[in-house]
Scaffold this motif. Structure first.
Motif, mmCIF file in Angstrom:
data_model
loop_
_atom_site.group_PDB
_atom_site.id
_atom_site.type_symbol
_atom_site.label_atom_id
_atom_site.label_comp_id
_atom_site.label_asym_id
_atom_site.label_seq_id
_atom_site.Cartn_x
_atom_site.Cartn_y
_atom_site.Cartn_z
ATOM 1 N N LEU A 82 59.861 141.354 77.738
ATOM 2 C CA LEU A 82 58.954 142.021 76.806
ATOM 3 C C LEU A 82 59.594 142.174 75.435
ATOM 4 N N SER A 83 60.900 142.461 75.438
ATOM 5 C CA SER A 83 61.613 142.595 74.161
ATOM 6 C C SER A 83 61.624 141.270 73.408
ATOM 7 N N ARG A 84 61.848 140.196 74.114
ATOM 8 C CA ARG A 84 61.822 138.871 73.490
ATOM 9 C C ARG A 84 60.426 138.553 72.954
ATOM 10 N N ALA A 85 59.411 138.856 73.758
ATOM 11 C CA ALA A 85 58.038 138.549 73.359
ATOM 12 C C ALA A 85 57.641 139.309 72.101
ATOM 13 N N ALA A 86 58.139 140.539 71.974
ATOM 14 C CA ALA A 86 57.792 141.343 70.799
ATOM 15 C C ALA A 86 58.359 140.747 69.516
ATOM 16 N N ARG A 87 59.450 139.995 69.634
ATOM 17 C CA ARG A 87 60.083 139.410 68.442
ATOM 18 C C ARG A 87 59.647 137.972 68.181
ATOM 19 N N ALA A 88 58.868 137.394 69.085
ATOM 20 C CA ALA A 88 58.444 136.000 68.915
ATOM 21 C C ALA A 88 57.491 135.863 67.730
ATOM 22 N N ARG A 89 57.718 134.842 66.908
ATOM 23 C CA ARG A 89 56.879 134.545 65.752
ATOM 24 C C ARG A 89 56.522 133.049 65.794
ATOM 25 N N PRO A 90 55.592 132.685 66.643
ATOM 26 C CA PRO A 90 55.321 131.265 66.854
ATOM 27 C C PRO A 90 54.816 130.544 65.609
ATOM 28 N N LYS A 91 54.023 131.200 64.801
ATOM 29 C CA LYS A 91 53.530 130.542 63.588
ATOM 30 C C LYS A 91 54.693 130.206 62.654
ATOM 31 N N ALA A 92 55.649 131.135 62.552
ATOM 32 C CA ALA A 92 56.818 130.889 61.715
ATOM 33 C C ALA A 92 57.671 129.765 62.295
#
Length: 384
Positions: free
Chosen positions: A61-71
Motif C-alpha cells: 500500500l505504501s508503494r502504491a501511494a507513491r506510484a506516479r504512472p503518468k510521470a
C-alpha cells in the motif's frame, strides 16, 4: 491497433512500481482481478488480498501511494522508451509461459518490434569475471549468430554478456539487453556506452520503471525473462553458483533448448557448464551447432572436416596389399604377396586395381607407391 486500453496500460505501469518482478502472488491477483481493479484495490487501502500478511500488505500500500504512472510513462517517452503490455501486438507471447510470474509489462527502449525479434532469438549468458577464452567464445558466437540473422539476447552485464552484445553489434547484427533496472538508467555504469549503443541499434528492455535500481534478487529474476523470451540459452563459462545457470535451468523448465560451451576441465569457471552438459544440455562450439538445435528443420551444421584419407575408404583386401608396399622404393609382387598374406596372382590383381585408383605405379618388374600417396604408406616398412 492495440487491445490494451489506456486505463489498463496506466494501471499496469503503476503496478510495476508496486509488485516486484516474478511475484507470483501479485501475478495471481492480476490474473483474477485485472490490472485496473488491482491497482484501485492497492491505492484505496482496503483489506489485504489472499496470500500476504499484514506487514507485506502495508508495504504494498505504501508503494502504491507513491506510484506516479503518468510521470513514469512521460519519463520513458523522454528517454525514447515505451511500455509494452500483454495484449499489445508487440508483446512476445512466449513470455506467457511464465504463468503468474510473467512480467506485468515491459519497458522497451529502441525502435524494432520486440515480438518480431524474439521469434528468432538466442540467449548467450555466462560469468561476469570470465576468462579471455570465455569473452572470445561469447563474442564469436554473438557475431556468428548475428551474421546468420539471429537476435542475440543477454543481460548487459560485464564479462560474457557484454562480449556477446559486442560480437553481435560488431557484425552489424541484432541484440537485446534485458536489464534488472530502469531502461533509462543503465547498469552497470561502466556499460552505459554499450547499452546506449544497443538501444540505438537494437533493444534494451526491463520490467522496472524509469529510474529504478537493481538489487541482487532482481538480477536473478531478470534471468527468467531472458530464458522465456528466447528459443534457447547458451552458457559460456559459469561456476557452480553462477546466475547464468539459473537462466539455463529456467529455460529447461520452460521447454527451451539449453546449450553449453565446454572449457578447461580444471577451470572453476567451466565447472557449472560441464555440470549442465552432463545433464540435458547440448555441447556447442559455434553458431552453426546452435542453429542446428534451435533453428528450423533443415538448418543443419555443415559436416566437420576430419582426418579421413582416400586410403581409409579402400576395401580391406586392397588396403592390406597397399600396406605391404615399402614407404620408399619398389618391391616385387612375390614380396608384396608375402607381406599381404596372399598369393602372388591375387597381389598383382590388387596392385592393378590400386594403380587405377592412383595409389601405386609399376616400375619394371616392381611396384611402388605413387608420390602423392607416399604419405599414406606404412612408414615402418622399407625396401626389402
Amino acid at each position: 491497433m492495440t487491445a490494451v486500453s489506456d486505463s489498463e496500460r496506466l494501471a499496469r505501469a503503476a503496478l510495476t512500481r508496486v509488485i516486484e518482478p516474478g511475484d507470483e502472488t501479485g501475478g495471481r491477483w492480476l490474473r483474477e482481478l485485472g490490472a485496473v481493479a488491482l491497482a484501485d484495490r492497492l491505492t484505496s487501502g482496503g483489506d489485504a488480498l489472499p496470500g500476504v500478511g499484514a506487514n507485506r500488505w502495508a508495504g504494498l500500500l505504501s508503494r502504491a501511494a507513491r506510484a506516479r504512472p503518468k510521470a513514469d510513462l512521460a519519463a520513458a517517452g523522454a528517454a525514447g522508451a515505451r511500455f509494452v503490455c500483454p495484449g499489445d501486438l508487440e508483446w512476445p507471447a512466449q513470455l506467457d509461459d511464465l504463468g503468474d510470474g510473467r512480467p506485468i509489462g515491459l519497458w522497451v527502449r529502441g525502435r524494432p518490434s520486440l515480438r518480431i525479434w524474439a521469434l528468432r532469438s538466442v540467449a548467450i549468458v555466462g560469468a561476469r569475471a570470465c576468462t579471455e577464452y570465455g569473452a572470445h567464445m561469447a563474442a564469436l558466437l554473438g557475431s556468428q549468430l548475428a551474421e546468420r540473422g539471429w537476435v542475440v539476447v543477454s543481460g548487459g552485464a560485464y564479462g560474457v554478456d557484454g562480449a556477446a552484445h559486442r560480437g553481435a553489434l560488431g557484425a552489424s547484427g541484432a541484440t537485446v539487453a534485458v536489464l534488472a533496472c530502469g531502461v533509462d538508467s543503465p547498469y552497470p555504469r561502466g556499460h552505459t556506452e554499450l547499452i546506449t549503443r544497443i538501444a540505438e541499434q537494437g533493444l534494451v528492455i526491463g520490467e522496472l520503471p524509469p529510474g529504478d535500481h537493481p538489487t541482487p534478487r532482481r538480477f536473478v529474476l531478470r534471468n527468467r525473462v531472458i530464458a522465456a523470451l528466447t528459443r534457447g540459452t547458451v552458457v559460456v563459462e559459469a561456476a557452480h553458483r553462477s546466475g547464468a545457470l539459473s537462466t539455463a535451468r529456467i529455460a529447461q523448465r520452460l521447454g527451451r533448448f539449453t546449450m553449453g560451451v565446454p572449457g578447461q576441465a580444471t577451470s572453476s569457471l567451466s565447472a557449472g557448464v560441464h555440470d549442465l552438459l552432463r545433464g540435458e544440455s547440448v555441447l556447442v562450439t559455434d553458431a552453426a551447432e546452435v542453429v542446428e538445435l534451435v533453428g528450423d528443420m533443415g538448418e543443419l551444421a555443415p559436416p566437420r572436416p576430419g582426418t579421413t584419407r582416400p586410403r581409409d575408404l579402400l576395401a580391406p583386401a586392397l588396403a592390406q596389399v597397399l600396406d605391404a608396399l615399402p614407404a620408399r622404393g619398389a618391391a616385387a609382387p612375390d614380396d608384396i604377396a608375402r607381406s599381404a598374406v596372399t598369393t602372388p596372382d591375387d597381389a598383382v590383381a590388387r596392385l592393378y586395381e590400386l594403380r587405377s585408383l592412383g595409389f601405386v605405379e609399376r616400375h619394371g618388374d616392381g611396384w611402388q607407391l605413387t608420390r602423392q600417396k607416399d604419405r599414406g604408406a606404412n612408414p615402418a616398412r622399407r625396401t626389402p
